[in-house]
Write a protein that holds these residues in place. Structure first.
Motif, PDB file in Angstrom:
ATOM      1  N   LEU A   1       0.682  -1.297   0.080  1.00  0.00           N
ATOM      2  CA  LEU A   1      -0.096   0.124   0.153  1.00  0.00           C
ATOM      3  C   LEU A   1       0.729   1.171   0.116  1.00  0.00           C
ATOM      4  CD1 LEU A   1      -2.775   1.664   0.135  1.00  0.00           C
ATOM      5  CD2 LEU A   1      -2.850   1.102   2.621  1.00  0.00           C
ATOM      6  N   LEU A   2       1.933   1.069   0.864  1.00  0.00           N
ATOM      7  CA  LEU A   2       2.578   2.413   0.678  1.00  0.00           C
ATOM      8  C   LEU A   2       3.300   2.765  -0.390  1.00  0.00           C
ATOM      9  CD1 LEU A   2       4.040   4.672   2.386  1.00  0.00           C
ATOM     10  CD2 LEU A   2       5.878   3.086   3.149  1.00  0.00           C
TER      11      LEU A   2
ATOM     12  N   GLU B   1       1.744   6.597  -6.793  1.00  0.00           N
ATOM     13  CA  GLU B   1       0.722   7.301  -7.059  1.00  0.00           C
ATOM     14  C   GLU B   1       0.123   8.441  -6.444  1.00  0.00           C
ATOM     15  OE1 GLU B   1      -1.105   6.226  -9.888  1.00  0.00           O
ATOM     16  OE2 GLU B   1       0.308   4.458 -10.163  1.00  0.00           O
ATOM     17  N   GLU B   2       1.142   9.169  -5.964  1.00  0.00           N
ATOM     18  CA  GLU B   2       1.086  10.428  -5.228  1.00  0.00           C
ATOM     19  C   GLU B   2       0.435  11.555  -5.849  1.00  0.00           C
ATOM     20  OE1 GLU B   2       3.881  13.372  -2.467  1.00  0.00           O
ATOM     21  OE2 GLU B   2       4.948  12.390  -3.964  1.00  0.00           O
ATOM     22  N   MET B   3       0.819  11.724  -6.926  1.00  0.00           N
ATOM     23  CA  MET B   3      -0.055  12.849  -7.408  1.00  0.00           C
ATOM     24  C   MET B   3      -1.338  12.507  -8.159  1.00  0.00           C
ATOM     25  SD  MET B   3       2.312  15.256  -7.250  1.00  0.00           S
ATOM     26  CE  MET B   3       1.446  16.515  -8.083  1.00  0.00           C
ATOM     27  N   THR B   4      -1.795  11.220  -8.292  1.00  0.00           N
ATOM     28  CA  THR B   4      -2.922  10.859  -8.698  1.00  0.00           C
ATOM     29  C   THR B   4      -3.980  10.901  -7.426  1.00  0.00           C
ATOM     30  OG1 THR B   4      -2.191   9.281 -10.464  1.00  0.00           O
ATOM     31  CG2 THR B   4      -4.332   9.015  -9.800  1.00  0.00           C
ATOM     32  N   ILE B   5      -3.541  10.212  -6.654  1.00  0.00           N
ATOM     33  CA  ILE B   5      -4.306  10.223  -5.287  1.00  0.00           C
ATOM     34  C   ILE B   5      -4.337  11.290  -4.234  1.00  0.00           C
ATOM     35  CG2 ILE B   5      -4.020   7.579  -5.082  1.00  0.00           C
ATOM     36  CD1 ILE B   5      -1.933   9.459  -2.502  1.00  0.00           C
ATOM     37  N   ARG B   6      -3.370  12.156  -4.674  1.00  0.00           N
ATOM     38  CA  ARG B   6      -3.626  13.458  -3.475  1.00  0.00           C
ATOM     39  C   ARG B   6      -5.149  14.276  -3.444  1.00  0.00           C
ATOM     40  NH1 ARG B   6      -1.992  18.629  -5.564  1.00  0.00           N
ATOM     41  NH2 ARG B   6      -0.913  19.019  -3.633  1.00  0.00           N
TER      42      ARG B   6
ATOM     43  N   TYR C   1      -9.478   3.233  -2.221  1.00  0.00           N
ATOM     44  CA  TYR C   1      -9.581   1.945  -2.139  1.00  0.00           C
ATOM     45  C   TYR C   1      -9.647   1.199  -3.558  1.00  0.00           C
ATOM     46  CZ  TYR C   1     -11.252  -2.886  -1.258  1.00  0.00           C
ATOM     47  OH  TYR C   1     -11.436  -4.387  -1.403  1.00  0.00           O
ATOM     48  N   ASP C   2     -10.616   1.846  -4.377  1.00  0.00           N
ATOM     49  CA  ASP C   2     -10.863   1.428  -5.926  1.00  0.00           C
ATOM     50  C   ASP C   2      -9.611   1.577  -6.590  1.00  0.00           C
ATOM     51  OD1 ASP C   2     -13.396   0.558  -5.123  1.00  0.00           O
ATOM     52  OD2 ASP C   2     -14.294   2.642  -6.150  1.00  0.00           O
ATOM     53  N   ALA C   3      -8.947   2.492  -6.495  1.00  0.00           N
ATOM     54  CA  ALA C   3      -7.525   2.651  -7.167  1.00  0.00           C
ATOM     55  C   ALA C   3      -6.516   1.783  -6.695  1.00  0.00           C
ATOM     56  CB  ALA C   3      -7.036   4.238  -6.788  1.00  0.00           C
ATOM     57  N   PHE C   4      -6.428   1.337  -5.511  1.00  0.00           N
ATOM     58  CA  PHE C   4      -5.422   0.315  -5.009  1.00  0.00           C
ATOM     59  C   PHE C   4      -5.937  -0.912  -5.321  1.00  0.00           C
ATOM     60  CE2 PHE C   4      -4.115  -2.542  -1.538  1.00  0.00           C
ATOM     61  CZ  PHE C   4      -3.005  -2.471  -1.869  1.00  0.00           C
ATOM     62  N   ASP C   5      -7.287  -1.283  -5.377  1.00  0.00           N
ATOM     63  CA  ASP C   5      -7.681  -2.520  -5.585  1.00  0.00           C
ATOM     64  C   ASP C   5      -7.616  -2.861  -7.067  1.00  0.00           C
ATOM     65  OD1 ASP C   5      -9.148  -4.765  -4.520  1.00  0.00           O
ATOM     66  OD2 ASP C   5     -10.696  -4.398  -5.852  1.00  0.00           O
ATOM     67  N   LYS C   6      -7.621  -1.998  -7.964  1.00  0.00           N
ATOM     68  CA  LYS C   6      -7.360  -2.186  -9.314  1.00  0.00           C
ATOM     69  C   LYS C   6      -6.312  -2.809  -9.764  1.00  0.00           C
ATOM     70  CE  LYS C   6     -10.315   1.349 -11.452  1.00  0.00           C
ATOM     71  NZ  LYS C   6     -10.418   2.811 -12.130  1.00  0.00           N
ATOM     72  N   GLU C   7      -4.962  -2.124  -8.823  1.00  0.00           N
ATOM     73  CA  GLU C   7      -3.723  -2.889  -8.832  1.00  0.00           C
ATOM     74  C   GLU C   7      -3.244  -4.266  -8.213  1.00  0.00           C
ATOM     75  OE1 GLU C   7       0.514  -1.137  -8.103  1.00  0.00           O
ATOM     76  OE2 GLU C   7      -0.887   0.359  -9.225  1.00  0.00           O
ATOM     77  N   HIS C   8      -3.830  -4.284  -6.924  1.00  0.00           N
ATOM     78  CA  HIS C   8      -3.840  -5.346  -5.896  1.00  0.00           C
ATOM     79  C   HIS C   8      -5.344  -5.978  -5.869  1.00  0.00           C
ATOM     80  CE1 HIS C   8       0.352  -4.177  -5.409  1.00  0.00           C
ATOM     81  NE2 HIS C   8      -0.115  -3.064  -5.258  1.00  0.00           N
TER      82      HIS C   8
ATOM     83  N   ARG D   1      -5.930  16.197   0.040  1.00  0.00           N
ATOM     84  CA  ARG D   1      -6.378  15.448   0.987  1.00  0.00           C
ATOM     85  C   ARG D   1      -5.673  14.250   1.405  1.00  0.00           C
ATOM     86  NH1 ARG D   1     -10.708  17.466  -1.756  1.00  0.00           N
ATOM     87  NH2 ARG D   1     -12.689  18.173  -0.387  1.00  0.00           N
ATOM     88  N   ILE D   2      -4.679  13.780   0.610  1.00  0.00           N
ATOM     89  CA  ILE D   2      -3.571  12.859   1.175  1.00  0.00           C
ATOM     90  C   ILE D   2      -2.209  13.301   0.788  1.00  0.00           C
ATOM     91  CG2 ILE D   2      -2.832  10.374   1.057  1.00  0.00           C
ATOM     92  CD1 ILE D   2      -5.694   9.839   0.086  1.00  0.00           C
ATOM     93  N   ILE D   3      -1.320  12.972   1.635  1.00  0.00           N
ATOM     94  CA  ILE D   3       0.106  13.614   1.352  1.00  0.00           C
ATOM     95  C   ILE D   3       0.852  12.187   1.755  1.00  0.00           C
ATOM     96  CG2 ILE D   3       2.027  15.279   2.268  1.00  0.00           C
ATOM     97  CD1 ILE D   3      -0.075  17.266   2.594  1.00  0.00           C
ATOM     98  N   VAL D   4       1.851  12.095   0.777  1.00  0.00           N
ATOM     99  CA  VAL D   4       2.733  10.947   1.309  1.00  0.00           C
ATOM    100  C   VAL D   4       4.234  11.850   1.731  1.00  0.00           C
ATOM    101  CG1 VAL D   4       4.300   9.432   0.023  1.00  0.00           C
ATOM    102  CG2 VAL D   4       1.999   9.373  -0.839  1.00  0.00           C
TER     103      VAL D   4
END
Length: 173
Positions: free
Chosen positions: A76-77, A83-88, A97-104, A155-158
């Motif tokens: 996940l990390l 995908e930092e720029m996509t998920i931010r 979750y959907d974005a992560f689940d597409k890959e995993h 909304r999300i920062i890595v």
């Protein structure tokens, strides 16, 4: 003796910082069976021997993270870092979750996903806004009760530390 990347083995034998890392990693390795963790520990030891190392405290924290986090946390990390720029700018956990689940595909349920995100957030590897919408099965306050949200902020920062961790546990080129 010298390793591939110009690391002098005779100097490492008396390097207290390196010995400390090896001892911590060894005790963790003795309690583990997961290949991913054992590989991460091996890579961490090699990477901590680099002549350019100067972050002993951070490296010890990373060794502790290898012990505490599961391989799915690391997946996940790594996903969040890549995908930092996509998920931010995602606005909800379901979107993330959907974005992560597409890959995993289906490695985590939504509850496990949120818990895993929380584990990463607790360790300051990611910062997740309280504004991010939760899964639908939980109460949500009316927007009238909340102050105005700012859509210009992520909304999300890595965090930078999160970007260093996967490099520290990866096999160096």
């Amino acid at each position: 003796l010298e390793l591939e990347r110009g690391i002098d083995l005779t100097k490492l034998q008396s390097d207290e910082q390196f010995i400390s890392i090896v001892m911590h990693a060894t005790t963790i390795a003795m309690r583990n069976h997961q290949i991913e963790k054992l590989t991460a520990l091996k890579n961490a030891i090699i990477n901590s021997a680099s002549p350019s190392r100067s972050k002993e405290d951070l490296h010890l924290i990373f060794i502790r993270f290898i012990d505490e986090l599961t391989p799915i946390h690391v997946k996940l990390l790594s996903f969040l870092v890549q995908e930092e720029m996509t998920i931010r700018d995602v606005k909800s956990y379901p979107q993330l979750y959907d974005a992560f689940d597409k890959e995993h595909h289906h490695v985590l349920s939504p509850d496990e996903f949120k818990m895993t995100c929380g584990d990463l957030e607790i360790r300051s590897l990611v910062r997740i806004s309280q504004d991010i919408d939760d899964f639908e099965d939980i109460y949500q306050a009316s927007s009238l009760l909340l102050s105005q949200t700012r859509d210009d902020l992520p909304r999300i920062i890595v965090t930078n530390i999160a970007k260093e961790f996967p490099r520290f546990i990866a096999k160096s080129p």
